[in-house]
Design an enzyme around this catalytic site. Structure first.
Site, PDB file in Angstrom:
ATOM      1  N   CYS A  87       2.541  -0.044  -4.598  1.00 40.88           N
ATOM      2  CA  CYS A  87       1.577  -0.995  -5.152  1.00 40.88           C
ATOM      3  C   CYS A  87       1.126  -0.525  -6.547  1.00 40.88           C
ATOM      4  O   CYS A  87       1.911  -0.554  -7.483  1.00 40.88           O
ATOM      5  CB  CYS A  87       0.420  -1.208  -4.187  1.00 40.88           C
ATOM      6  SG  CYS A  87      -0.496  -2.743  -4.471  1.00 40.88           S
ATOM      7  N   HIS A 172       3.366  -2.582   0.680  1.00 37.74           N
ATOM      8  CA  HIS A 172       3.014  -1.383   1.446  1.00 37.74           C
ATOM      9  C   HIS A 172       3.891  -1.271   2.689  1.00 37.74           C
ATOM     10  O   HIS A 172       3.841  -2.139   3.565  1.00 37.74           O
ATOM     11  CB  HIS A 172       1.549  -1.437   1.875  1.00 37.74           C
ATOM     12  CG  HIS A 172       0.577  -1.452   0.742  1.00 37.74           C
ATOM     13  ND1 HIS A 172      -0.069  -0.326   0.294  1.00 37.74           N
ATOM     14  CD2 HIS A 172       0.139  -2.478  -0.040  1.00 37.74           C
ATOM     15  CE1 HIS A 172      -0.873  -0.646  -0.707  1.00 37.74           C
ATOM     16  NE2 HIS A 172      -0.758  -1.953  -0.930  1.00 37.74           N
ATOM     17  N   GLU A 174       3.661   1.772   4.327  1.00 33.32           N
ATOM     18  CA  GLU A 174       2.953   2.848   5.029  1.00 33.32           C
ATOM     19  C   GLU A 174       1.775   2.345   5.850  1.00 33.32           C
ATOM     20  O   GLU A 174       1.090   3.127   6.530  1.00 33.32           O
ATOM     21  CB  GLU A 174       2.457   3.877   4.008  1.00 33.32           C
ATOM     22  CG  GLU A 174       1.153   3.540   3.307  1.00 33.32           C
ATOM     23  CD  GLU A 174       1.216   2.402   2.293  1.00 33.32           C
ATOM     24  OE1 GLU A 174       0.146   2.060   1.741  1.00 33.32           O
ATOM     25  OE2 GLU A 174       2.314   1.863   2.051  1.00 33.32           O
TER      26      GLU A 174
END
Length: 228
Positions: A87, A172, A174
């Site tokens: 990001c 994202h 994660e």
């Protein structure tokens, strides 16, 4: 392996990647910019991960540490060290390499698919389409020499690779239920209804099943970046 994480706000940490790092890294260092931490020597980093954050890479006047951070990222890339940007982290890589970062046509927040782009065999291979977690209002031009790896309907440049071991993700991989809850709590004011902004209830409804899928891809990407 000495891993290092560039963390911009307390509520955007490594998420699911912490498990992979515990399994693979001999040490994990952090630069918490929100706490005023110093940057390490680029020569002492074997894997660099730049996390997200609500600020802009263009906020150098208000956040002068961005200048040093971009210089550090350039130095690490120049050494051939694996680098992953997520990001804001991807935007920092792009900016550090001379590309423009600017507001996207629309804010993109929630679970939306990204589509893989044709890329050379030397590049990381994304699934043809996968639903991932987004939370961004800006985008970037591709750095000179970079290869686009994925796009979405709302945002052209969703992932890119620069050289052999540098990857930037606008989205994202994660995200866990816990990290999603944190970003929704701290950035709730950004959940303004729009075409590509999902309500909090819709985001929560995709947890934790969607997280499990993207966390597997995050592990695969880290394995690929740190391959022998």
């Amino acid at each position: 392996m000495r891993a290092h994480i560039l963390q911009h706000v307390a509520f955007e940490g490594p998420g699911s990647m912490a498990v992979w790092l515990a399994e693979h890294a001999g040490s994990v260092g952090y630069t918490h910019f929100h706490a005023g931490d110093a940057l390490p020597d680029p020569a002492e980093v074997d894997l660099l991960i730049a996390m997200g954050g609500p600020m802009s890479v263009n906020d150098e006047h208000e956040l002068p540490w961005l200048v040093a951070e971009k210089a550090f990222i350039r130095a690490v890339i120049a050494r051939g060290t694996p680098v992953l940007g997520i990001c804001l982290g991807a935007q920092l890589i792009a900016s550090a390499l001379g590309a423009r970062v600017f507001p996207n046509g629309e804010r993109e927040i929630g679970w939306f698919p990204v589509t893989a782009e044709p890329a050379p065999e030397s590049c990381f291979g994304f699934p043809p389409e996968i639903e991932v977690f987004h939370w961004h209002g800006e985008t970037f031009e591709l750095p000179a020499g970079a290869v686009r790896l994925a796009r979405s309907e709302a945002c052209l440049n969703q992932a890119f690779q620069f050289g052999e071991r540098v990857v930037g993700l606008q989205f994202h991989l994660e995200t866990t239920p816990e990290t999603a809850a944190e970003i929704m709590r701290h950035c709730a004011d950004e959940l303004v209804p729009a075409r590509w902004v999902q309500p909090a209830a819709d985001i929560e409804a995709r947890l934790p099943a969607a997280c499990a899928d993207i966390n597997v891809l995050a592990r695969a990407l880290l394995d690929w970046l740190t391959r022998p």
